[in-house]
Design an enzyme around this catalytic site. Structure first.
Site, PDB file in Angstrom:
ATOM      1  N   GLU A 155       3.167 -53.561   3.762  1.00 36.52           N
ATOM      2  CA  GLU A 155       3.182 -52.450   2.789  1.00 36.52           C
ATOM      3  C   GLU A 155       1.930 -52.476   1.938  1.00 36.52           C
ATOM      4  O   GLU A 155       1.427 -51.424   1.528  1.00 36.52           O
ATOM      5  CB  GLU A 155       4.468 -52.532   1.935  1.00 36.52           C
ATOM      6  CG  GLU A 155       5.688 -52.146   2.764  1.00 36.52           C
ATOM      7  CD  GLU A 155       7.000 -52.751   2.295  1.00 36.52           C
ATOM      8  OE1 GLU A 155       7.062 -53.271   1.167  1.00 36.52           O
ATOM      9  OE2 GLU A 155       7.969 -52.704   3.085  1.00 36.52           O
ATOM     10  N   GLY A 167      13.748 -58.744   3.335  1.00 33.36           N
ATOM     11  CA  GLY A 167      13.572 -57.702   2.328  1.00 33.36           C
ATOM     12  C   GLY A 167      14.912 -57.212   1.812  1.00 33.36           C
ATOM     13  O   GLY A 167      15.534 -57.829   0.949  1.00 33.36           O
ATOM     14  N   GLY A 168      15.390 -56.099   2.353  1.00 32.28           N
ATOM     15  CA  GLY A 168      16.585 -55.428   1.846  1.00 32.28           C
ATOM     16  C   GLY A 168      17.782 -56.338   1.619  1.00 32.28           C
ATOM     17  O   GLY A 168      18.438 -56.268   0.568  1.00 32.28           O
ATOM     18  N   GLY A 182      12.531 -52.751   7.330  1.00 30.49           N
ATOM     19  CA  GLY A 182      13.294 -51.729   6.626  1.00 30.49           C
ATOM     20  C   GLY A 182      13.875 -50.653   7.519  1.00 30.49           C
ATOM     21  O   GLY A 182      14.343 -49.626   7.028  1.00 30.49           O
ATOM     22  N   HIS A 206       1.297 -58.457   2.929  1.00 36.13           N
ATOM     23  CA  HIS A 206       2.477 -57.745   3.448  1.00 36.13           C
ATOM     24  C   HIS A 206       2.017 -56.403   4.022  1.00 36.13           C
ATOM     25  O   HIS A 206       1.096 -55.766   3.503  1.00 36.13           O
ATOM     26  CB  HIS A 206       3.490 -57.533   2.320  1.00 36.13           C
ATOM     27  CG  HIS A 206       4.818 -57.063   2.801  1.00 36.13           C
ATOM     28  ND1 HIS A 206       5.058 -55.754   3.149  1.00 36.13           N
ATOM     29  CD2 HIS A 206       5.982 -57.739   3.017  1.00 36.13           C
ATOM     30  CE1 HIS A 206       6.317 -55.638   3.549  1.00 36.13           C
ATOM     31  NE2 HIS A 206       6.899 -56.830   3.487  1.00 36.13           N
ATOM     32  N   SER A 225      14.245 -56.468   9.105  1.00 29.40           N
ATOM     33  CA  SER A 225      15.661 -56.115   9.253  1.00 29.40           C
ATOM     34  C   SER A 225      16.551 -57.316   9.530  1.00 29.40           C
ATOM     35  O   SER A 225      17.504 -57.227  10.316  1.00 29.40           O
ATOM     36  CB  SER A 225      15.822 -55.037  10.338  1.00 29.40           C
ATOM     37  OG  SER A 225      15.156 -53.840   9.954  1.00 29.40           O
ATOM     38  N   ASN A 227      12.027 -61.162  -0.306  1.00 29.56           N
ATOM     39  CA  ASN A 227      11.020 -60.272  -0.898  1.00 29.56           C
ATOM     40  C   ASN A 227      11.758 -59.099  -1.536  1.00 29.56           C
ATOM     41  O   ASN A 227      12.263 -58.234  -0.838  1.00 29.56           O
ATOM     42  CB  ASN A 227      10.066 -59.790   0.208  1.00 29.56           C
ATOM     43  CG  ASN A 227       9.123 -58.709  -0.284  1.00 29.56           C
ATOM     44  OD1 ASN A 227       8.941 -58.520  -1.483  1.00 29.56           O
ATOM     45  ND2 ASN A 227       8.507 -58.000   0.656  1.00 29.56           N
ATOM     46  N   TRP A 228      11.793 -59.111  -2.853  1.00 29.93           N
ATOM     47  CA  TRP A 228      12.570 -58.087  -3.562  1.00 29.93           C
ATOM     48  C   TRP A 228      11.813 -56.766  -3.680  1.00 29.93           C
ATOM     49  O   TRP A 228      12.357 -55.788  -4.196  1.00 29.93           O
ATOM     50  CB  TRP A 228      12.970 -58.587  -4.950  1.00 29.93           C
ATOM     51  CG  TRP A 228      13.920 -59.752  -4.940  1.00 29.93           C
ATOM     52  CD1 TRP A 228      14.423 -60.407  -3.841  1.00 29.93           C
ATOM     53  CD2 TRP A 228      14.493 -60.411  -6.081  1.00 29.93           C
ATOM     54  NE1 TRP A 228      15.254 -61.422  -4.222  1.00 29.93           N
ATOM     55  CE2 TRP A 228      15.321 -61.449  -5.595  1.00 29.93           C
ATOM     56  CE3 TRP A 228      14.377 -60.226  -7.458  1.00 29.93           C
ATOM     57  CZ2 TRP A 228      16.029 -62.299  -6.449  1.00 29.93           C
ATOM     58  CZ3 TRP A 228      15.087 -61.062  -8.307  1.00 29.93           C
ATOM     59  CH2 TRP A 228      15.903 -62.084  -7.811  1.00 29.93           C
ATOM     60  N   LYS A 229      10.570 -56.767  -3.261  1.00 28.22           N
ATOM     61  CA  LYS A 229       9.732 -55.547  -3.325  1.00 28.22           C
ATOM     62  C   LYS A 229       9.801 -54.951  -4.738  1.00 28.22           C
ATOM     63  O   LYS A 229       9.904 -55.685  -5.716  1.00 28.22           O
ATOM     64  CB  LYS A 229      10.157 -54.546  -2.252  1.00 28.22           C
ATOM     65  CG  LYS A 229      10.257 -55.169  -0.866  1.00 28.22           C
ATOM     66  CD  LYS A 229      10.313 -54.135   0.220  1.00 28.22           C
ATOM     67  CE  LYS A 229      10.638 -54.815   1.536  1.00 28.22           C
ATOM     68  NZ  LYS A 229      10.351 -53.997   2.686  1.00 28.22           N
ATOM     69  N   GLU A 244       5.946 -60.319  11.033  1.00 31.78           N
ATOM     70  CA  GLU A 244       6.761 -59.153  10.693  1.00 31.78           C
ATOM     71  C   GLU A 244       6.278 -57.929  11.470  1.00 31.78           C
ATOM     72  O   GLU A 244       5.328 -57.261  11.047  1.00 31.78           O
ATOM     73  CB  GLU A 244       6.659 -58.855   9.195  1.00 31.78           C
ATOM     74  CG  GLU A 244       7.127 -59.978   8.302  1.00 31.78           C
ATOM     75  CD  GLU A 244       7.603 -59.456   6.951  1.00 31.78           C
ATOM     76  OE1 GLU A 244       8.752 -59.696   6.625  1.00 31.78           O
ATOM     77  OE2 GLU A 244       6.826 -58.789   6.258  1.00 31.78           O
TER      78      GLU A 244
HETATM   79  C1  PEP Z   1      10.014 -57.363   4.243  1.00 28.60           C
HETATM   80  O1  PEP Z   1       9.956 -56.693   3.232  1.00 28.60           O
HETATM   81  O2  PEP Z   1       9.168 -58.227   4.441  1.00 28.60           O
HETATM   82  C2  PEP Z   1      11.097 -57.113   5.177  1.00 28.60           C
HETATM   83  C3  PEP Z   1      11.141 -57.813   6.264  1.00 28.60           C
HETATM   84  O3  PEP Z   1      12.011 -56.134   4.837  1.00 28.60           O
HETATM   85  P1  PEP Z   1      13.437 -55.882   5.544  1.00 28.60           P
HETATM   86  O4  PEP Z   1      14.124 -57.222   5.652  1.00 28.60           O
HETATM   87  O5  PEP Z   1      14.144 -54.942   4.619  1.00 28.60           O
HETATM   88  O6  PEP Z   1      13.160 -55.293   6.884  1.00 28.60           O
END
Ligand code: PEP
Length: 276
Positions: free
Chosen positions: A114, A252-253, A190, A112, A231, A27-29, A184
């Site tokens: 967010e 994500g990151g 994050g 998600h 994470s 997920n590049w957000k 999640e």
């Molecule tokens: C996400 O955006 O779904 C996520 C899990 O982010 P991260 O891996 O950065 O915690």
């Protein structure tokens, strides 16, 4: 060639046979311009060339979808959107409909945390989006998870179970099989503080698959893939993939760096195959 979930290939791990194809999605957000997105996916594609036994998807922002789609021509890496509206068309300024995604990508992240936190998405909206995605042949990756306060007060299973139940309202058993769930925990997203693998496994088993079994029976509950997200890094992916209930990850990151994401995919597959 990466393999798809069509034939339910079976993998043996520690003498246990399982039938869910691992699936890791990035997920590049709200990161990457079109040029940056093409550069990232081109590097990733080269790093994953020839890997079999796992599905991989990238989910760039809307403006980059078409360019990334073209950069993935001939690759089995799947392409996903990060959100969509449930209506086919209409006066919804700024929104993107499922019809607009068909032919552009084949999966879509829904609900998600967010989106739920910053944009007011409710369980009912998540359910509408989930049903719309299925109706248009898109693979929904539906996100569920508890916040820190809910976790600390012992409400995780109730919260996650209720989110799953609400998301699948009105979804038939055959369609339900197509859904991917991402567990999640919000406090892990994050933050650099992932859940413990065994804890995540327990929530997937006791809150997610238990509710799916109530809704659809054991066979369907066992067929639906569940990812862990929060994470995830190359250093910790094995901890999650070694768990029997966890079939992949939503990243994500770390998905913004081709080398890290490719390492997560390779190490995740290795761990699932018992080589972790
Ligand atoms: C996400 O955006 O779904 C996520 C899990 O982010 P991260 O891996 O950065 O915690």
């Amino acid at each position: 060639m990466l393999t798809r979930n069509t034939g339910f290939p079976r993998f043996a791990r520690n003498e246990v046979t399982f039938m869910r194809t691992p699936f890791i999605a990035g997920n590049w957000k709200m990161h990457k311009t079109i040029d940056e997105a093409v550069a990232l996916v081109t590097e990733l594609r080269a790093l994953l060339e020839g890997l079999e036994g796992i599905e991989v998807a990238v989910c760039p922002p809307f403006p980059a979808l078409e360019a990334v789609r073209q950069a993935l021509t001939g690759s089995s890496i799947r392409l996903g959107a990060q959100n969509m509206h449930w209506e086919e068309a209409g006066a919804f300024t700024g929104e993107v409909s499922p019809r607009m995604l068909v032919g552009l990508c084949d999966c879509v992240i829904i609900g998600h945390s967010e989106r739920r936190t910053h944009f007011g998405e409710t369980d009912e909206m998540v359910n509408r989006k989930l049903r719309a995605a299925l109706a248009h042949g898109l693979t929904p990756i539906v996100c569920v998870g508890e916040n820190l306060e809910q976790n600390r007060t012992g409400k995780t299973e109730a919260v996650v179970g209720a989110q799953v139940r609400a998301a699948f309202a009105g979804v038939g058993a055959e369609e339900a099989r197509q859904v991917v769930i991402a567990y999640e925990p919000i406090w892990a997203i994050g933050t650099g503080v992932p859940a413990y693998g065994p804890d995540a496994n327990r929530i997937v088993r006791d809150a997610i698959r238990a509710v799916l079994a109530q809704l659809y029976g054991d066979e369907v509950a066992q067929a639906i893939r569940v990812q862990y997200g929060g994470s995830v890094t190359p250093a910790n992916i094995a901890e999650f993939m070694q768990e029997p209930e966890i079939d992949g990850a939503l990243v994500g990151g770390a998905s913004l760096r081709a080398a890290d994401f490719a390492a997560i995919v390779r190490q995740g597959l290795g761990a699932k195959m018992g080589r972790g």
